[in-house]
Design a protein around this motif. Structure first.
Motif, PDB file in Angstrom:
ATOM      1  N   UNK A 202       0.823  -1.096  -0.079  1.00 44.79           N
ATOM      2  CA  UNK A 202      -0.492   0.091   0.213  1.00 44.79           C
ATOM      3  C   UNK A 202       0.910   1.488   0.044  1.00 44.79           C
ATOM      4  N   UNK A 203       1.989   0.865   0.346  1.00 44.50           N
ATOM      5  CA  UNK A 203       3.350   2.718   0.559  1.00 44.50           C
ATOM      6  C   UNK A 203       4.416   2.123  -0.107  1.00 44.50           C
ATOM      7  N   UNK A 204       4.422   1.465  -0.712  1.00 44.24           N
ATOM      8  CA  UNK A 204       5.336   0.706  -1.267  1.00 44.24           C
ATOM      9  C   UNK A 204       5.493   1.657  -2.859  1.00 44.24           C
ATOM     10  N   UNK A 205       7.554   1.814  -3.264  1.00 48.77           N
ATOM     11  CA  UNK A 205       7.882   2.960  -4.453  1.00 48.77           C
ATOM     12  C   UNK A 205       6.758   2.192  -5.620  1.00 48.77           C
ATOM     13  N   UNK A 206       6.226   1.047  -5.895  1.00 51.00           N
ATOM     14  CA  UNK A 206       5.433   0.962  -7.092  1.00 51.00           C
ATOM     15  C   UNK A 206       4.080   0.596  -6.122  1.00 51.00           C
TER      16      UNK A 206
ATOM     17  N   UNK B 180      10.774  11.607  10.542  1.00 55.01           N
ATOM     18  CA  UNK B 180      12.253  12.109  10.579  1.00 55.01           C
ATOM     19  C   UNK B 180      13.321  11.170  11.063  1.00 55.01           C
ATOM     20  N   UNK B 181      12.573  10.329  12.492  1.00 53.78           N
ATOM     21  CA  UNK B 181      12.940   9.345  12.863  1.00 53.78           C
ATOM     22  C   UNK B 181      13.923   8.379  12.245  1.00 53.78           C
ATOM     23  N   UNK B 182      12.647   7.936  11.368  1.00 52.76           N
ATOM     24  CA  UNK B 182      13.166   6.431  10.654  1.00 52.76           C
ATOM     25  C   UNK B 182      14.735   6.904   9.282  1.00 52.76           C
ATOM     26  N   UNK B 183      14.295   8.064   9.079  1.00 50.57           N
ATOM     27  CA  UNK B 183      14.547   8.392   7.767  1.00 50.57           C
ATOM     28  C   UNK B 183      16.089   8.894   8.622  1.00 50.57           C
TER      29      UNK B 183
ATOM     30  N   UNK C 231      12.911  -4.712   4.572  1.00 47.37           N
ATOM     31  CA  UNK C 231      11.987  -4.797   6.237  1.00 47.37           C
ATOM     32  C   UNK C 231      10.480  -3.688   6.010  1.00 47.37           C
ATOM     33  N   UNK C 232      11.225  -3.041   4.983  1.00 46.96           N
ATOM     34  CA  UNK C 232       9.532  -2.411   4.948  1.00 46.96           C
ATOM     35  C   UNK C 232       9.376  -1.119   4.045  1.00 46.96           C
ATOM     36  N   UNK C 233       8.031  -0.952   3.117  1.00 43.87           N
ATOM     37  CA  UNK C 233       8.118   0.107   2.067  1.00 43.87           C
ATOM     38  C   UNK C 233       8.774   0.890   2.386  1.00 43.87           C
ATOM     39  N   UNK C 234       8.764   1.807   3.253  1.00 42.17           N
ATOM     40  CA  UNK C 234      10.280   2.986   3.661  1.00 42.17           C
ATOM     41  C   UNK C 234      11.403   3.152   3.719  1.00 42.17           C
ATOM     42  N   UNK C 235      11.698   1.929   3.628  1.00 43.41           N
ATOM     43  CA  UNK C 235      13.259   1.423   4.063  1.00 43.41           C
ATOM     44  C   UNK C 235      13.761   1.046   2.103  1.00 43.41           C
ATOM     45  N   UNK C 236      12.694   0.127   1.292  1.00 44.53           N
ATOM     46  CA  UNK C 236      12.539   0.299  -0.295  1.00 44.53           C
ATOM     47  C   UNK C 236      12.714   1.715  -0.597  1.00 44.53           C
ATOM     48  N   UNK C 237      12.439   2.338  -0.274  1.00 43.12           N
ATOM     49  CA  UNK C 237      11.979   4.188  -0.432  1.00 43.12           C
ATOM     50  C   UNK C 237      13.557   4.138  -0.436  1.00 43.12           C
TER      51      UNK C 237
ATOM     52  N   UNK D 171      15.809   3.481  -2.962  1.00 45.48           N
ATOM     53  CA  UNK D 171      15.641   3.723  -4.343  1.00 45.48           C
ATOM     54  C   UNK D 171      16.345   4.989  -4.363  1.00 45.48           C
ATOM     55  N   UNK D 172      15.820   6.387  -3.015  1.00 40.56           N
ATOM     56  CA  UNK D 172      16.501   7.911  -3.670  1.00 40.56           C
ATOM     57  C   UNK D 172      17.866   7.752  -3.321  1.00 40.56           C
ATOM     58  N   UNK D 173      18.808   6.598  -2.354  1.00 34.06           N
ATOM     59  CA  UNK D 173      20.307   6.572  -2.538  1.00 34.06           C
ATOM     60  C   UNK D 173      20.725   6.353  -4.139  1.00 34.06           C
ATOM     61  N   UNK D 174      19.702   5.337  -4.906  1.00 33.45           N
ATOM     62  CA  UNK D 174      20.492   4.642  -5.993  1.00 33.45           C
ATOM     63  C   UNK D 174      20.347   5.405  -6.405  1.00 33.45           C
ATOM     64  N   UNK D 175      19.270   6.760  -6.870  1.00 29.64           N
ATOM     65  CA  UNK D 175      19.221   7.574  -7.446  1.00 29.64           C
ATOM     66  C   UNK D 175      19.871   8.900  -8.327  1.00 29.64           C
ATOM     67  N   UNK D 176      20.785   8.440  -6.199  1.00 27.98           N
ATOM     68  CA  UNK D 176      21.427   9.854  -6.908  1.00 27.98           C
ATOM     69  C   UNK D 176      23.377   9.184  -6.117  1.00 27.98           C
ATOM     70  N   UNK D 177      23.991   7.236  -6.208  1.00 23.22           N
ATOM     71  CA  UNK D 177      25.493   6.967  -5.923  1.00 23.22           C
ATOM     72  C   UNK D 177      25.033   6.258  -6.751  1.00 23.22           C
ATOM     73  N   UNK D 178      24.669   5.509  -8.328  1.00 22.26           N
ATOM     74  CA  UNK D 178      25.037   4.191  -8.416  1.00 22.26           C
ATOM     75  C   UNK D 178      25.113   4.251  -9.843  1.00 22.26           C
ATOM     76  N   UNK D 179      25.665   3.572 -10.858  1.00 28.90           N
ATOM     77  CA  UNK D 179      24.847   4.079 -12.391  1.00 28.90           C
ATOM     78  C   UNK D 179      23.885   2.986 -12.654  1.00 28.90           C
ATOM     79  N   UNK D 180      22.984   3.496 -12.613  1.00 28.74           N
ATOM     80  CA  UNK D 180      21.574   2.591 -12.667  1.00 28.74           C
ATOM     81  C   UNK D 180      21.438   2.098 -13.865  1.00 28.74           C
TER      82      UNK D 180
END
Length: 733
Positions: free
Chosen positions: A150-154, A320-323, A392-398, A401-410
């Motif tokens: 319900x709250x994943x990035x897809x 904020x705490x989780x992030x 582990x949680x939809x927010x963990x995947x998010x 995903x935010x990190x892969x946009x910034x740091x990887x050759x996707x």
């Protein structure tokens, strides 16, 4: 001593919703029923008729007279589904557990639905799974689990997708599962109406997403978690249980459980500050505790300082705490582990195994599995079944995903993953359809460690387990402009759809494959996908749409000078004409295609044309002519590894043979072959043939029985075959 039993009925290896056996004795003596494989014995003089009804998944033996000993062995059956993820560690929540128990013990004549709600990271899933494990013994018919995303990035999981998985877990073969959501929901209600089931639906988005997944039995219970109150479910009788953040004592108890009393009591002041920085959110506390547990000498004060600095750089909000906890946990990972964590956000489906992770990161499988273990230890991933994991949680995947946009050759990582999907699907395809040679599967370089299979069953099992990911990979490849990859992967999935159905999904995948081939300017790929899509549309009775696709394909094959492919399109147009009842056009199409195939020495394809031609001749009442063509086809298929089409020959011979006993033998042999293959379309065709033979020889009740079984096996209410069978039944009644 010898015994004579009459009308002995034995059902073995059976999982049968509602199968029954009816036995009639001589007039005036009544009718006996035995259900679900019970043995029935009557005196020989009493029995004049017996019949098995319903669908049997396994073996069914019926015999009138048996001379000698009869031995009965222990019946084996499919195990009840047990899909709950591992039991998590639960801290506090005694009040919530008591509330849930009171709800369960409240006697009702309707299925119970418990709705656990609360804010992000508050521990809804942990509570639901912990309680589910506590009560699972009360639900012996099985435990089902679905992550609704319900709250994943897809996109959230569709009820259609989840119902298909549930029905399969409950013992319904995939080829019997309808494509339509409403039909799947109806079958699910039928299967669950008298069972004691526990269903866990995690991270629901709307009431509409949940409603079709609720079992029908009042002896069942469903546990739903959501950030929302889902008023639509509450109106229908769901009971809500709201959970809030931990209090300070429960938060410290969680840290004590992870770090030990000695360490916590020596640094109690810093621990209390850490609790407040994590906003007493169980998920944030768990992530922070996992990092501290991995560093026994690290003072809690150091974590407090780092977390405070992180939060100063973040916008204040509910997460904020989780992030901030995730950022700290991520930065503590070894570089190669952190890289895999980021890349896993690129997996198009929700679960993944070590082979896919290895391909994604371009590392050996052994290394990938070790890194997945490290991410699981850090509470970033969760183990599920068969070596597969999920975030582990939809927010963990998010977060990943935010990190892969910034740091990887996707692009490179996605290319490696898609190449692995294509290479592995191609190997599965070769196991299942070995006569399909020379297929283009070269969109990407093959991976260093492609997955291999021991045989067709392993290959089909992999295709089915990866079905969601493969379909999503076709969409991903098209979206990323990897058009050749998209259409080749869609084409490689053909054996999965041929054997397992999934009709609605099949059309979607093939439409994406067609769009990709056109975008690539690949005429060969475009014509291939036009043929694929045309067959799917023809199976659904959408004849005009099918003709349009086949005509387009035919034009392309002629432009390319592909005479064998041209003949294939002519044959497919003949199939549409036959479906419409235009026999002259069908015969013309089949005859033209057979001539080209014979000229080119394409024996197997010529045999297919002969089979189709014989089918039309049978409808014209020209059985002897049809037998000649079918025997020719049988000869051409001899020695070809194509059991499916050899069975099709037998089915049509059952229609064409004048000798009724020979026709019966042909049809029953074909039905046995189709059962071995697991083809729902083939089984329905053989059953329809047996029904037609029974009708032709003056046995209308047996004909009705065969048609009803064919309808149940087919399960696709929109198909042309289903409508024809329905018409046969209506005519008889």
């Amino acid at each position: 001593m010898q015994h004579v039993f009459s009308s002995v009925i034995v059902a073995a290896d059976v999982r049968i919703p509602g199968c029954s056996v009816r036995m009639e004795r001589t007039p005036g003596r009544g009718v006996d029923w035995c259900r679900n494989g019970v043995i029935a014995k009557r005196k020989l003089s009493e029995i004049v008729y017996n019949e098995a009804g319903g669908i049997v998944y396994g073996s069914l033996v019926q015999a009138r007279d048996i001379l000698g000993g009869v031995h009965f062995h222990e019946v084996t059956s499919l195990p009840a589904p047990s899909q709950l993820p591992p039991r998590p560690r639960l801290v506090d929540r005694e009040a919530a557990i008591a509330e849930l128990e009171a709800l369960r013990e409240d006697t009702t004549d309707a299925p119970i639905t418990a709705l656990i709600t609360g804010s992000v990271g508050v521990g809804k899933s942990v509570l639901a799974l912990s309680w589910a494990h506590m009560i699972r013994s009360h639900y012996p018919d099985g435990q089902l689990y679905a992550e609704l995303r319900g709250h994943s990035d897809g996109a959230p999981a569709s009820p259609q997708e989840v119902l298909g998985d549930f029905l399969h877990a409950l013992g319904i073969p995939a080829e019997l599962i309808p494509g339509d959501t409403a039909q799947r929901a109806a079958l699910y209600r039928t299967v669950t109406h008298d069972q004691r089931l526990l269903v866990v639906l995690d991270d629901a988005f709307t009431a509409a997403q949940v409603r079709p997944l609720l079992p029908a039995s009042p002896a069942s219970i469903t546990v739903v978690t959501s950030r929302y109150r889902l008023a639509g479910l509450v109106v229908q009788g769901a009971r809500g249980v709201y959970i809030d953040r931990f209090d300070a004592a429960a938060s410290l108890a969680l840290l004590r459980d992870a770090l030990g009393s000695d360490r916590l009591d020596r640094q109690l002041e810093a621990a209390a500050e850490l609790v407040e920085l994590c906003m007493r959110l169980p998920l944030a506390l768990s992530v922070a505790a996992a990092r501290l547990a991995g560093r026994p000498s690290w003072p809690i004060r150091a974590m407090v300082t780092a977390l405070a600095e992180e939060q100063q750089a973040l916008t204040i909000g509910d997460d904020v705490a989780l992030r901030s906890a995730l950022d700290l946990s991520y930065r503590a990972l070894r570089p190669e582990t952190a890289r895999l964590y980021r890349l896993l956000a690129l997996v198009p489906g929700s679960t993944f195994g070590g082979d896919a992770a290895a391909a994604l990161a371009g590392i050996p499988r052994v290394e990938a599995r070790r890194l997945l273990g490290e991410l699981t230890d850090a509470n970033l991933l969760t183990d599920i079944s068969d070596g597969r994991c999920r975030f582990h949680h939809a927010l963990v995947r998010l977060h990943a995903a935010q990190l892969v946009e910034a740091e990887d050759q996707r692009e490179g990582a996605e290319g490696r993953l898609l190449a692995w999907y294509l290479a592995t699907a191609a190997r599965a395809e070769r196991q299942l359809r070995p006569y399909r040679t020379g297929l283009p599967r070269d969109a990407e370089p093959s991976p260093a460690e492609p997955t291999d299979f021991g045989g067709p069953q392993d290959a089909l099992g992999w295709l089915e387990s990866e079905r969601t990911n493969l379909s999503a990979a076709v969409t991903l490849a098209h979206a990323r402009g990897r058009e050749v990859m998209a259409w080749q992967l869609a084409d490689a999935m053909w054996p999965l759809f041929l054997y397992m159905g999934h009709h609605v999904e099949r059309v979607g995948v093939e439409e994406t494959g067609l769009a990709a081939a056109r975008a690539a300017g690949d005429l060969y790929g475009e014509a291939k996908m036009l043929n694929r899509l045309g067959l799917s549309l023809n199976d659904l009775g959408r004849y005009d749409d099918a003709v349009a696709r086949f005509d387009e394909a035919l034009e392309i094959w002629r432009r390319l000078g592909e005479r064998e492919r041209e003949a294939g399109s002519l044959r497919r147009l003949g199939l549409v004409a036959a479906g419409r009842g235009d026999r002259d056009a069908a015969i013309a199409g089949f005859t033209a295609s057979i001539g080209i195939f014979r000229e080119l020495g394409a024996d197997r394809k010529a045999a297919l044309g002969l089979i189709d031609l014989a089918g039309v001749l049978v409808t014209q009442g020209r059985g002897p002519d049809a037998v000649i063509h079918l025997e020719q086809a049988r000869g051409l298929l001899r020695g070809v590894d194509d059991l499916y089409n050899r069975a099709r020959v037998g089915i049509l011979l059952g229609y064409a043979q004048v000798d009724h006993e020979q026709a019966d033998r042909e049809l029953r042999s074909a039905l046995e072959m189709m059962n071995r293959l697991g083809s729902s379309v083939g089984r329905a065709a053989a059953l329809e043939g047996l029904g037609e033979l029974a009708q032709r020889t003056g046995r209308p009740e047996e004909a009705c029985h065969c048609y009803e079984m064919a309808l149940e096996v087919l399960g696709e209410a929109k198909s042309a075959t289903y409508l024809r069978l329905r018409g046969r039944l209506d005519h008889l009644s």
